[in-house]
Write a protein that holds these residues in place. Structure first.
Motif, mmCIF file in Angstrom:
data_model
loop_
_atom_site.group_PDB
_atom_site.id
_atom_site.type_symbol
_atom_site.label_atom_id
_atom_site.label_comp_id
_atom_site.label_asym_id
_atom_site.label_seq_id
_atom_site.Cartn_x
_atom_site.Cartn_y
_atom_site.Cartn_z
ATOM 1 N N PHE A 176 129.328 -34.979 28.610
ATOM 2 C CA PHE A 176 130.682 -35.556 28.622
ATOM 3 C C PHE A 176 131.218 -35.714 30.042
ATOM 4 O O PHE A 176 132.360 -36.116 30.227
ATOM 5 N N ALA A 177 130.399 -35.386 31.014
ATOM 6 C CA ALA A 177 130.901 -35.404 32.403
ATOM 7 C C ALA A 177 131.124 -36.835 32.867
ATOM 8 O O ALA A 177 130.232 -37.671 32.828
ATOM 9 N N GLN A 178 132.356 -37.080 33.314
ATOM 10 C CA GLN A 178 132.655 -38.391 33.890
ATOM 11 C C GLN A 178 132.402 -38.319 35.384
ATOM 12 O O GLN A 178 132.630 -37.286 36.005
ATOM 13 N N GLU A 179 131.956 -39.428 35.917
ATOM 14 C CA GLU A 179 131.734 -39.450 37.357
ATOM 15 C C GLU A 179 133.062 -39.258 38.092
ATOM 16 O O GLU A 179 134.076 -39.862 37.729
ATOM 17 N N GLY A 180 133.061 -38.388 39.103
ATOM 18 C CA GLY A 180 134.282 -38.142 39.864
ATOM 19 C C GLY A 180 134.568 -39.288 40.831
ATOM 20 O O GLY A 180 133.740 -40.174 41.043
ATOM 21 N N ARG A 181 135.755 -39.249 41.425
ATOM 22 C CA ARG A 181 136.121 -40.323 42.359
ATOM 23 C C ARG A 181 135.432 -40.154 43.703
ATOM 24 O O ARG A 181 135.352 -41.072 44.494
ATOM 25 N N LYS A 182 135.012 -38.934 44.006
ATOM 26 C CA LYS A 182 134.271 -38.633 45.242
ATOM 27 C C LYS A 182 135.064 -38.967 46.493
ATOM 28 O O LYS A 182 134.495 -39.391 47.500
ATOM 29 N N LEU A 183 136.361 -38.781 46.411
ATOM 30 C CA LEU A 183 137.189 -39.057 47.582
ATOM 31 C C LEU A 183 137.039 -37.970 48.643
ATOM 32 O O LEU A 183 137.324 -38.192 49.815
ATOM 33 N N LEU A 184 136.606 -36.779 48.217
ATOM 34 C CA LEU A 184 136.520 -35.666 49.155
ATOM 35 C C LEU A 184 135.070 -35.241 49.398
ATOM 36 O O LEU A 184 134.805 -34.119 49.798
ATOM 37 N N LEU A 185 134.151 -36.147 49.136
ATOM 38 C CA LEU A 185 132.731 -35.847 49.346
ATOM 39 C C LEU A 185 132.125 -36.933 50.226
ATOM 40 O O LEU A 185 132.629 -38.048 50.281
ATOM 41 N N ALA A 186 131.066 -36.587 50.911
ATOM 42 C CA ALA A 186 130.351 -37.574 51.720
ATOM 43 C C ALA A 186 128.856 -37.393 51.452
ATOM 44 O O ALA A 186 128.262 -36.394 51.845
ATOM 45 N N ALA A 187 128.287 -38.340 50.730
ATOM 46 C CA ALA A 187 126.900 -38.189 50.262
ATOM 47 C C ALA A 187 125.900 -38.166 51.409
ATOM 48 O O ALA A 187 126.039 -38.885 52.398
ATOM 49 N N ARG A 188 124.892 -37.319 51.236
ATOM 50 C CA ARG A 188 123.779 -37.260 52.186
ATOM 51 C C ARG A 188 122.465 -37.314 51.398
ATOM 52 O O ARG A 188 121.584 -36.471 51.566
ATOM 53 N N GLY A 189 122.386 -38.278 50.524
ATOM 54 C CA GLY A 189 121.257 -38.382 49.619
ATOM 55 C C GLY A 189 119.919 -38.544 50.301
ATOM 56 O O GLY A 189 118.870 -38.283 49.702
ATOM 57 N N GLU A 190 119.930 -38.956 51.571
ATOM 58 C CA GLU A 190 118.649 -39.173 52.256
ATOM 59 C C GLU A 190 117.852 -37.874 52.386
ATOM 60 O O GLU A 190 116.621 -37.910 52.538
ATOM 61 N N ILE A 191 118.545 -36.748 52.273
ATOM 62 C CA ILE A 191 117.843 -35.458 52.396
ATOM 63 C C ILE A 191 116.816 -35.305 51.275
ATOM 64 O O ILE A 191 115.734 -34.750 51.477
ATOM 65 N N ALA A 192 117.165 -35.821 50.103
ATOM 66 C CA ALA A 192 116.253 -35.700 48.967
ATOM 67 C C ALA A 192 114.974 -36.503 49.165
ATOM 68 O O ALA A 192 113.999 -36.317 48.437
ATOM 69 N N GLU A 193 114.973 -37.401 50.137
ATOM 70 C CA GLU A 193 113.772 -38.214 50.386
ATOM 71 C C GLU A 193 112.753 -37.495 51.267
ATOM 72 O O GLU A 193 111.629 -37.968 51.451
ATOM 73 N N LEU A 194 113.149 -36.376 51.846
ATOM 74 C CA LEU A 194 112.230 -35.684 52.757
ATOM 75 C C LEU A 194 111.026 -35.138 51.986
ATOM 76 O O LEU A 194 111.173 -34.505 50.938
ATOM 77 N N GLY A 195 109.858 -35.352 52.537
ATOM 78 C CA GLY A 195 108.646 -34.791 51.952
ATOM 79 C C GLY A 195 108.400 -33.390 52.495
ATOM 80 O O GLY A 195 108.924 -33.004 53.551
ATOM 81 N N LEU A 196 107.580 -32.642 51.782
ATOM 82 C CA LEU A 196 107.297 -31.264 52.215
ATOM 83 C C LEU A 196 106.643 -31.220 53.588
ATOM 84 O O LEU A 196 106.943 -30.357 54.410
ATOM 85 N N GLY A 197 105.731 -32.174 53.821
ATOM 86 C CA GLY A 197 105.058 -32.210 55.120
ATOM 87 C C GLY A 197 106.052 -32.412 56.257
ATOM 88 O O GLY A 197 105.952 -31.771 57.306
ATOM 89 N N GLU A 198 107.030 -33.286 56.035
ATOM 90 C CA GLU A 198 108.065 -33.506 57.063
ATOM 91 C C GLU A 198 108.870 -32.235 57.310
ATOM 92 O O GLU A 198 109.229 -31.914 58.448
ATOM 93 N N ILE A 199 109.169 -31.544 56.249
ATOM 94 C CA ILE A 199 109.992 -30.331 56.392
ATOM 95 C C ILE A 199 109.207 -29.238 57.112
ATOM 96 O O ILE A 199 109.722 -28.564 58.006
ATOM 97 N N LEU A 200 107.946 -29.087 56.748
ATOM 98 C CA LEU A 200 107.132 -28.051 57.408
ATOM 99 C C LEU A 200 106.945 -28.349 58.895
ATOM 100 O O LEU A 200 106.682 -27.443 59.690
ATOM 101 N N ALA A 201 107.111 -29.607 59.262
ATOM 102 C CA ALA A 201 106.924 -29.993 60.675
ATOM 103 C C ALA A 201 108.231 -30.022 61.466
ATOM 104 O O ALA A 201 108.235 -30.421 62.637
ATOM 105 N N LEU A 202 109.326 -29.604 60.851
ATOM 106 C CA LEU A 202 110.622 -29.694 61.541
ATOM 107 C C LEU A 202 110.643 -28.863 62.820
ATOM 108 O O LEU A 202 110.187 -27.719 62.842
ATOM 109 N N THR A 203 111.208 -29.443 63.851
ATOM 110 C CA THR A 203 111.459 -28.713 65.096
ATOM 111 C C THR A 203 112.951 -28.331 65.096
ATOM 112 O O THR A 203 113.732 -28.882 64.314
ATOM 113 N N PRO A 204 113.363 -27.431 65.983
ATOM 114 C CA PRO A 204 114.792 -27.087 66.025
ATOM 115 C C PRO A 204 115.666 -28.323 66.233
ATOM 116 O O PRO A 204 116.716 -28.465 65.592
ATOM 117 N N GLY A 205 115.255 -29.220 67.093
ATOM 118 C CA GLY A 205 116.060 -30.411 67.362
ATOM 119 C C GLY A 205 116.157 -31.311 66.150
ATOM 120 O O GLY A 205 117.238 -31.810 65.799
#
Ligand code: SF4
Ligand code: SF4
Length: 384
Positions: free
Chosen positions: A263-292
């Motif tokens: 029954f959940a209606q989609e919210g207006r999202k006025l107080l959110l800022a999506a960062r959906g690109e994070i979900a696209e990261l592969g495990l290999g990319e994450i394991l290779a992350l540097t501090p920068g």
């Protein structure tokens, strides 16, 4: 309810809050907090213990407080977004840190209270999730939703996908009605009742991958994937690692399976800022992350809280559970050379899970840290 209060509700809605409801404050309601703490279920979250007295007595937070304004921000409609072979993230984490995005609206809400009721800054205090307020219980008492067997506040309009903020105030406001069961002759629902509208459903309890529910409505944080992957700063217990599966940051299992989400209606999202690109990261990319790169990718997200070491620790567990032997070269490198023993320890576990333990002979011989050596020793005598 006087006209000013309805005006307040309307104006707060205009600021972007998807739900605005009121409750009359009282002291002494602990919503099971003391028993939970006494059982040690908070794990290493010592701040829960330290803030318990304030959570139970709002007068210690704001002397003279009479009312609480409970505010909901819906994130229904956002998906965990995990593609094939990718790790999964708690849905809320695929947005900029909501503490930051909601706070300006709380500041503005304070100004509205001042204007409508002729009070000053000392007459209210606001929190978004991190303050000493029992948000879930007050949200239930204000009628935003009910507390499910999954220990979450469940809204009939927004399902399990609601972030909560609270404003304590000395202004006297009339309380909204809590949710009641639609059963003839019922006494007013006790708003803190766990599972008020769950009926016979036990989906959340049955689906938990690490058996973290001590009983309906009570999560033993020490066994919870959310706690282990976010709050725990150290070694994740070996017996929980397989249950973590592909969940790299947080866990939504007991939220996702809940039928009230239908029954959940989609919210207006006025107080959110999506960062959906994070979900696209592969495990290999994450394991290779540097501090920068970590700082760049996770800037302004809640994920930065776990720091690079914590995320690599979690990624090693997900890699170990993935069955992807193509990740072995990266894991071997982390196990042998990463500067943090925390990362080396979990990389060792992952390498063995993927069947590559033979490649660790040199790293093992050079290892001096007790926690990492314990991982090797555990592989010598695996618990069956
Ligand atoms: S968040 Fe995940 S691990 Fe924690 S209680 Fe819910 S299903 Fe279990
Ligand atoms: S999954 Fe079922 S038991 Fe769990 S909170 Fe939702 S309705 Fe209640």
């Amino acid at each position: 309810m006087d006209a000013r209060q309805e005006e307040l509700r309307r104006r707060l809605g205009e600021l972007g809050f998807d739900d605005v409801r009121f409750a009359v404050l009282s002291s002494g309601r602990d919503d099971g907090l003391r028993a939970w703490l006494d059982a040690g279920m908070q794990g290493e979250m010592g701040w829960m213990e330290r803030s318990a007295a304030k959570r139970i007595d709002p007068q210690l937070v704001l002397p003279g407080a009479r009312s609480v304004i409970m505010l909901g921000v819906s994130y229904a409609g956002r998906t965990a977004g995990a593609g094939e072979g990718r790790p999964t993230w708690a849905r809320y984490a695929l947005n900029e840190d909501y503490h930051d995005t909601i706070k300006p609206a709380l500041v503005a809400a304070g100004r509205v209270i001042e204007e409508l009721f002729g009070v000053g800054e000392r007459d209210y205090r606001y929190y978004v999730d991190t303050g000493p307020v029992l948000e879930r219980g007050w949200a239930a008492r204000a009628g935003i939703g009910f507390v499910g067997k999954n220990a979450m506040l469940i809204s009939r309009r927004h399902g399990n996908w609601l972030l909560l903020a609270a404003i304590l105030t000395t202004v006297e406001l009339a309380g909204d009605e809590p949710i009641r069961k639609k059963v003839a002759n019922t006494a007013p629902a006790r708003a803190g009742d766990v599972g008020l509208l769950c009926g016979k459903c036990t989906r959340c309890l049955d689906a938990c991958p690490t058996d973290a529910f001590a009983r309906p409505g009570v999560v033993d944080a020490r066994r919870c994937v959310s706690y282990q992957t976010i709050e725990n700063k150290g070694v994740i217990p070996r017996e929980l690692r397989a249950g973590i599966g592909r969940r790299i940051y947080g866990c939504d299992v007991c939220l996702e399976v809940c039928p009230w989400n239908r029954f959940a209606q989609e919210g207006r999202k006025l107080l959110l800022a999506a960062r959906g690109e994070i979900a696209e990261l592969g495990l290999g990319e994450i394991l290779a992350l540097t501090p920068g790169r970590f700082a760049e990718v996770f800037r302004r997200t809640p994920i930065k809280r776990v720091k690079l070491g914590g995320l690599l620790r979690n990624a090693c567990i997900v890699a170990g559970n993935s069955g992807e032997v193509s990740l072995l070269p990266q894991l071997l490198q982390l196990a042998g050379t990463h500067e943090l023993a925390l990362v080396r320890a979990h990389a060792v576990w992952a390498v063995f899970r993927l069947g590559g333990g033979a490649g660790l002979a040199a790293a093992r011989a050079a290892e001096t840290d007790a926690n990492v050596r314990a991982e090797y020793a555990a592989e010598d005598a695996p618990v069956t």
